[in-house]
Design a protein around this motif. Structure first.
Motif: not given
Length: 164
Positions: A2-5, A86, A88, A93, A106-107, A161, A163
């Motif tokens: 999981r990437i947390d920007w 990034y 959301q 998506r 995380e695509t 990315t 999320a």
């Protein structure tokens, strides 16, 4: 992973959100307060202003590109390098899914894949049935794809990315 920007240990990150009337960017950096930027480039506003047909015509797309490029070019000199990027945004998506990118928590959607997807939209604009390309033929999809493409191109983003 999981990437947390919001909490990148050594670098800043950019979060992109496309809404109806604006493009929102938030720059986070561990050593500073987040900075929010708003550009008047919205999915519905571009579709409403330029796209009179479904799918839009080539000329309509060219006019939309000109407006988007002008707004991005002015802003690019202020923002500098917008990486890592990034989002959301579920609609981004959806674009990744239509581009046949395997979806994960995380695509990563690369600019080259996005360009290929835009090429498929161009084929639809030139008369190929949207169903053959597996793309929506509506104005909002075209505007969203176009804005994302132009943003990634002009801001020199190699990928985004997604999320969520």
């Amino acid at each position: 992973m999981r990437i947390d920007w919001q909490d990148k240990p050594h670098q800043g990150a950019w979060q992109l959100t496309l809404d109806a009337d604006q493009l929102h960017l938030t720059h986070t950096h561990p050593a500073a307060q987040p900075e929010a930027y708003v550009l008047d480039i919205g999915v519905a506003s571009i579709a409403r202003r330029w796209f009179k047909h479904e799918p839009p015509s080539a000329l309509e797309v060219e006019y939309a590109i000109e407006e988007i490029e002008n707004k991005l070019e002015t802003w690019r000199h202020l923002a500098g390098h917008v990486q890592p990027l990034y989002t959301q945004d579920s609609a981004v998506r959806d674009i990744a899914s239509l581009a046949a990118v395997p979806l994960h928590p995380e695509t990563v959607l690369g600019r080259d894949v996005l360009e290929h997807t835009f090429g498929r939209l161009v084929a639809v604009i030139q008369g190929r049935p949207a169903s053959v390309e597996g793309l929506p033929a509506d104005r909002l999809f075209a505007a969203r794809l176009l804005i994302l493409r132009e943003f990634m191109h002009h801001m020199q983003c190699e990928s985004i990315t997604i999320a969520g």
